[in-house]
Design a protein around this motif. Structure first.
Motif, PDB file in Angstrom:
ATOM      1  N   ASN A 135       0.823  -1.207   0.000  1.00  0.00           N
ATOM      2  CA  ASN A 135       0.000   0.000   0.000  1.00  0.00           C
ATOM      3  C   ASN A 135       0.860   1.261   0.000  1.00  0.00           C
ATOM      4  O   ASN A 135       0.590   2.226  -0.721  1.00  0.00           O
ATOM      5  N   ARG A 136       1.911   1.245   0.777  1.00  0.00           N
ATOM      6  CA  ARG A 136       2.806   2.412   0.827  1.00  0.00           C
ATOM      7  C   ARG A 136       3.524   2.624  -0.500  1.00  0.00           C
ATOM      8  O   ARG A 136       3.678   3.762  -0.949  1.00  0.00           O
ATOM      9  N   LEU A 138       2.379   1.740  -3.413  1.00  0.00           N
ATOM     10  CA  LEU A 138       1.346   2.250  -4.323  1.00  0.00           C
ATOM     11  C   LEU A 138       1.176   3.758  -4.200  1.00  0.00           C
ATOM     12  O   LEU A 138       0.999   4.458  -5.192  1.00  0.00           O
ATOM     13  N   HIS A 139       1.209   4.258  -2.984  1.00  0.00           N
ATOM     14  CA  HIS A 139       0.963   5.674  -2.749  1.00  0.00           C
ATOM     15  C   HIS A 139       2.209   6.553  -2.867  1.00  0.00           C
ATOM     16  O   HIS A 139       2.089   7.744  -3.145  1.00  0.00           O
ATOM     17  N   GLN A 140       3.379   5.995  -2.660  1.00  0.00           N
ATOM     18  CA  GLN A 140       4.594   6.802  -2.682  1.00  0.00           C
ATOM     19  C   GLN A 140       5.381   6.695  -3.976  1.00  0.00           C
ATOM     20  O   GLN A 140       6.221   7.537  -4.260  1.00  0.00           O
TER      21      GLN A 140
END
Length: 149
Positions: A135-136, A138-140
């Protein structure tokens, strides 16, 4: 198909194995594919090793654990790189630090077109407490991320 340069982030889990297999299939359909395989060893600050007395393990024991983690990481990377033999040019990297940050930085440094990773390597409870690495990323991340269940 155009040239593909992908970063395969792996922790050696079943989900990461499926991601590698998927990328192998994708690489096999391309005439020109390059794969960078990365495994990130977490620093000792992430580890808590209680002893029988309830104390944190000594520096020597922690150093041995880190050496073992590095060796296991090298074995994981080697196994994953070997999957691409005859399908793509592949090389491996071993990094240390926060896995999500390292994956994003290596993807940027290597100028990859995409990151491929499994949907989860940790147990669901750990993922909730620590935060999902996937998830991290994906977002960063600054490039597309292909998440394989």
């Amino acid at each position: 198909m155009d040239k593909i340069k992908a970063l395969l982030a792996t922790d050696g889990s079943e989900s990461a194995e499926r991601a590698a297999d998927f990328l192998c299939t994708l690489a096999g359909s391309s005439s020109d594919c390059e794969v960078v395989v990365v495994h990130v060893v977490r620093p000792l600050t992430y580890w808590f090793v209680p002893s029988e007395t309830g104390m944190v393990a000594s520096g020597e024991i922690m150093a041995q654990l880190l050496d073992t983690a590095r060796e296991e990481g090298k074995a994981i990377v080697t196994r994953m790189v070997d999957k691409f033999a005859g399908k793509a040019k592949a090389r491996g990297l071993l990094a240390e630090g926060d896995p999500a940050l390292e994956i994003v930085q290596i993807a940027k440094d290597e100028q990859v077109g995409m990151i491929v990773m499994g949907s989860r390597g940790m147990s669901p409870i750990q993922g909730l407490l620590v935060g999902s690495i996937t998830n991290r990323v994906l977002h960063q991340g600054e490039c597309p991320v292909l998440v394989v269940p």
